[in-house]
Design a protein around this motif. Structure first.
Motif, mmCIF file in Angstrom:
data_model
loop_
_atom_site.group_PDB
_atom_site.id
_atom_site.type_symbol
_atom_site.label_atom_id
_atom_site.label_comp_id
_atom_site.label_asym_id
_atom_site.label_seq_id
_atom_site.Cartn_x
_atom_site.Cartn_y
_atom_site.Cartn_z
ATOM 1 N N GLY A 1 -4.116 7.885 11.160
ATOM 2 C CA GLY A 1 -3.337 6.995 10.605
ATOM 3 C C GLY A 1 -4.177 6.556 9.028
ATOM 4 N N ARG A 2 -5.846 6.657 9.620
ATOM 5 C CA ARG A 2 -6.587 5.734 8.767
ATOM 6 C C ARG A 2 -6.761 7.794 7.113
ATOM 7 N N ASP A 3 -6.625 8.683 8.122
ATOM 8 C CA ASP A 3 -6.585 9.467 7.128
ATOM 9 C C ASP A 3 -5.219 9.540 5.971
ATOM 10 N N ALA A 4 -4.110 9.826 6.529
ATOM 11 C CA ALA A 4 -2.704 9.331 5.827
ATOM 12 C C ALA A 4 -2.873 8.299 4.920
ATOM 13 N N LEU A 5 -3.501 6.820 5.336
ATOM 14 C CA LEU A 5 -3.694 5.951 4.609
ATOM 15 C C LEU A 5 -4.744 5.987 3.115
ATOM 16 N N LEU A 6 -5.721 6.789 3.874
ATOM 17 C CA LEU A 6 -6.570 7.531 2.652
ATOM 18 C C LEU A 6 -5.792 8.607 1.563
ATOM 19 N N GLU A 7 -5.334 9.413 2.514
ATOM 20 C CA GLU A 7 -4.089 10.245 0.893
ATOM 21 C C GLU A 7 -3.742 9.909 0.284
ATOM 22 N N LEU A 8 -2.321 8.985 0.596
ATOM 23 C CA LEU A 8 -1.670 7.374 -0.049
ATOM 24 C C LEU A 8 -2.103 6.476 -1.123
ATOM 25 N N GLU A 9 -3.962 6.650 -0.569
ATOM 26 C CA GLU A 9 -4.808 5.913 -1.460
ATOM 27 C C GLU A 9 -5.571 6.745 -3.245
ATOM 28 N N LYS A 10 -5.698 7.826 -2.578
ATOM 29 C CA LYS A 10 -5.926 8.532 -3.966
ATOM 30 C C LYS A 10 -4.721 8.984 -4.291
ATOM 31 N N ALA A 11 -3.361 9.284 -3.927
ATOM 32 C CA ALA A 11 -2.699 9.855 -4.751
ATOM 33 C C ALA A 11 -2.087 8.259 -5.053
ATOM 34 N N ARG A 12 -2.299 6.918 -5.069
ATOM 35 C CA ARG A 12 -1.721 5.972 -6.065
ATOM 36 C C ARG A 12 -2.439 6.059 -7.051
ATOM 37 N N SER A 13 -4.339 5.952 -6.579
ATOM 38 C CA SER A 13 -5.343 5.771 -7.910
ATOM 39 C C SER A 13 -5.089 6.847 -8.867
ATOM 40 N N ALA A 14 -4.937 8.107 -8.554
ATOM 41 C CA ALA A 14 -4.706 9.050 -9.611
ATOM 42 C C ALA A 14 -3.652 9.331 -10.201
ATOM 43 N N LYS A 15 -2.439 8.644 -9.679
ATOM 44 C CA LYS A 15 -0.797 8.482 -10.312
ATOM 45 C C LYS A 15 -0.285 9.769 -10.245
ATOM 46 N N ASP A 16 -0.216 10.292 -8.736
ATOM 47 C CA ASP A 16 -0.130 11.135 -8.670
ATOM 48 C C ASP A 16 1.175 11.000 -7.423
ATOM 49 N N ALA A 17 2.249 12.184 -8.017
ATOM 50 C CA ALA A 17 3.290 12.318 -6.781
ATOM 51 C C ALA A 17 2.649 12.648 -5.239
ATOM 52 N N PHE A 18 3.072 12.439 -3.997
ATOM 53 C CA PHE A 18 2.453 12.758 -3.315
ATOM 54 C C PHE A 18 3.696 12.774 -2.556
ATOM 55 N N VAL A 19 3.577 14.076 -1.037
ATOM 56 C CA VAL A 19 4.545 14.343 -0.923
ATOM 57 C C VAL A 19 5.040 14.795 0.586
ATOM 58 N N ASP A 20 5.676 14.484 2.326
ATOM 59 C CA ASP A 20 5.340 13.940 3.292
ATOM 60 C C ASP A 20 4.277 13.853 3.902
ATOM 61 N N VAL A 21 3.873 12.867 3.241
ATOM 62 C CA VAL A 21 3.049 12.855 4.503
ATOM 63 C C VAL A 21 2.702 12.021 5.524
ATOM 64 N N MET A 22 1.844 12.095 7.082
ATOM 65 C CA MET A 22 3.206 11.988 7.812
ATOM 66 C C MET A 22 2.387 10.359 8.980
ATOM 67 N N LEU A 23 2.897 9.423 8.510
ATOM 68 C CA LEU A 23 2.176 8.477 9.353
ATOM 69 C C LEU A 23 2.431 7.599 10.325
ATOM 70 N N PRO A 24 1.202 7.550 10.827
ATOM 71 C CA PRO A 24 2.198 6.639 12.349
ATOM 72 C C PRO A 24 1.839 5.381 12.777
ATOM 73 N N VAL A 25 3.145 4.894 12.688
ATOM 74 C CA VAL A 25 3.016 3.020 12.837
ATOM 75 C C VAL A 25 3.695 2.655 13.655
ATOM 76 N N ARG A 26 3.396 1.302 14.900
ATOM 77 C CA ARG A 26 3.111 0.790 15.348
ATOM 78 C C ARG A 26 4.888 -0.141 15.715
ATOM 79 N N VAL A 27 6.490 0.190 16.931
ATOM 80 C CA VAL A 27 7.174 -0.717 16.122
ATOM 81 C C VAL A 27 7.796 -0.482 18.173
#
Length: 556
Positions: A279-305
């Motif tokens: 989860g932490r690695d996936a969220l870090l990947e999302l944060e990097k994409a958002r900071s660079a304003k780059d698109a991201f594709v198929d990021v796998m993120l675990p959640v507890r539901v």
């Protein structure tokens, strides 16, 4: 006739219902009340200026009373406008309109009446100032009341009709020309008011149309999300959710209304993504994409539901907003938990021996290479042992492969039990197993640990009523230096195993360099024999065997 249905449809689209007209009128009245305090402030300033510089002090009772009346009208308008904006007065459509009409009509009459009284007594300079002031006041009032068509017409007519009468009554050709200019000016202002109010009504219709389209789109989107695993999300430039699907919120056990305005970091923290593996690695990947304003594709993120781990696959891209530096993030996601479980199972099956559940050859090789690299970087020394069952072939030959499989399962379970977390035990194939020591003190400690494996496999195996004595032979290698490759380790341990099996069952032998020399000589000998047989360098001769008593040939 062919155009009538389309014309009727367009007419129906242009027409507003009674409720919509009331809503439009309320909006126009609200805007008028918003502008009323500013209009009143300008009115009071004009009244003050006229009282100080235009109205003569000896003009009589009417002129002395005019500033008071005009001031009362301005103060009432300012007070009511401010009170309505602050919510101290709750406006009703009918009363609010009557008040606005009375307010602006009274102001228009007051200005026109002042012009009738002042023009006969003012000089040319005073007439010029009065005319300019009236033109400015009428124009400013028309601009203020243009939002509401009827209110604007009331203001313009109340200001210009009486002023036109004043111009008509004044002698001289200049007032005739002023009257014509006033008629043109008033007509232009009325036309402008109609155009402005028409634009406002057109904008209101466009808003209704857009709202209807959004409603239809929302219905289609909700229907799509309700019947599919995919969902649509949207956040602002700061990562705060502008939209989260109701189905997704329901599945996650959260309130969609409560999520609106919540940042994605807060949401996924609430869903436990930071604590879940990956989860932490996936969220870090999302944060990097958002900071660079780059698109991201198929990021796998675990959640507890609902106390269960689910996997979401997210994709998104930035979209420019209204401001130059503003943008929103829009994307899609899907619940891919079932696919993730199947994929993980496929990966696991590719790394696990299907029969024993132990790591297979490929998995063991990857771990061996990793351990060799760690050892080269100064981490603890490693050792490798190869284990082969002694009597397994006879089990397969006499009792069949099904019994042999059960024996292998039992052997694998015993090896894992002895190895625990300190050693990695794997099945390489057939009845051959490997044991990796990740931390080694010396040769004696390895030999001592391997005795435990020999001892546990000496115990009989009970399978389908059969008591089987298996046993094993082990060869191991503890490299003297850290430069040996994984291939070299395997070759050395395998040579030690070969020597152990030749020495007798239940034997543990450590690799010696002489084993390599012996294996090399044997290989060269076999190669020489093969090379000699092929070109007839070696020929076979039959020597007779004689019976000594009878002197006859009994064999060759």
């Amino acid at each position: 006739m062919g155009f009538e249905p389309r014309s009727a449809l367009l007419a129906e689209q242009r027409a507003l219902t009674a409720a919509q007209r009331r809503d439009l009128r309320n909006r126009q009245i609200t805007v008028s009340f918003t502008m009323l305090p500013w209009a009143a402030a300008v009115h009071l300033l004009v009244v003050l200026g006229l009282s100080m510089y235009v109205i003569p002090e000896d003009g009589g009772l009417l002129l002395r009373a005019w500033p008071i009346a005009a001031g009362v009208v301005g103060l009432v308008g300012a007070y009511v406008g401010v009170a309505v904006r602050r919510g101290a007065i709750v406006q009703s459509e009918h009363l609010a309109y009557i008040f606005l009409a009375f307010e602006f009509a009274a102001a228009g009459v007051l200005y026109s009446a002042l012009a009738i009284v002042l023009y006969p007594i003012l000089d040319d300079a005073g007439d010029l100032v009065m005319t300019g002031t009236m033109a400015a006041i009428i124009g400013a009032g028309a601009l203020t009341t243009a939002v509401l068509r009827s209110l604007g017409v009331i203001w313009i007519l109340s200001s210009t009709v009486i002023l036109g009468i004043a111009f008509w009554q004044q002698p001289g050709p200049e007032f005739g020309r002023l009257l014509i200019s006033l008629l043109v000016y008033g007509t232009a202002l009325i036309a402008g008011t109609i155009v402005v109010s028409g634009h406002i009504e057109g904008r209101y219709k466009a808003e209704l149309s857009a709202a209807a389209e959004r409603t239809v789109a929302q219905m289609l989107l909700d229907d799509f999300e309700g019947n599919a695993a995919d969902f649509v999300w949207e956040t602002d430039s700061k990562g705060r959710f502008l939209r989260i699907p109701s189905r997704l919120a329901f599945d996650a056990g959260i309130d969609p209304a409560a999520v609106r305005g919540v940042s994605w970091q807060q949401l996924f923290a609430e869903l436990g993504s930071y604590e879940l593996p990956g989860g932490r690695d996936a969220l870090l990947e999302l944060e990097k994409a958002r900071s660079a304003k780059d698109a991201f594709v198929d990021v796998m993120l675990p959640v507890r539901v609902r106390d269960a781990i689910r996997w979401w696959k997210l994709s998104g891209r930035p979209t420019p907003g209204l401001a130059p530096d503003d943008f929103v993030w829009r994307g899609v996601g899907s619940d891919v938990t079932d696919v993730k479980i199947q994929s993980d199972e496929i990966v696991r099956m590719g790394l696990i021996d299907a029969l024993t559940g132990m790591p297979n050859r490929h998995n063991f090789w990857l771990e061996l290479e990793r351990s060799v690299r760690n050892s080269e970087q100064g981490k603890p020394r490693i050792a490798l042992a190869m284990l082969d069952l002694d009597n397994f072939k006879s089990v397969n030959d006499t009792l069949g492969h099904s019994i042999g499989d059960e024996v292998l399962k039992e052997v694998g379970a015993r090896l894992v039990e002895v190895g625990g977390a300190a050693h990695l035990c794997a099945r390489l194939g057939g009845d051959e197993f490997a044991i990796l020591f990740r931390t080694v003190d010396d040769h004696d400690s390895v030999h001592k640990d391997l005795l435990s494996y020999v001892d546990i496999l000496r115990e009989p195996v009970l399978v389908s009523g059969n008591r089987l004595d298996i046993g094993c032979s082990i060869g191991f290698h503890v490299p003297a230096d850290r430069g040996q490759t994984a291939d070299a380790l395997l070759v050395a341990a395998d040579l030690a195993l070969y020597a152990a099996k030749e020495s007798g069952r239940g034997t543990i032998l450590q690799y010696q360099h002489s084993m390599q020399l012996t294996a090399t000589r044997r290989a060269h000998l076999l190669e020489d024999i093969g090379n000699g047989v092929s070109p007839d360098d070696i020929e076979l001769r039959f020597l007779p065997q004689l019976d000594v008593a009878s002197r006859s040939i009994v064999a060759v």
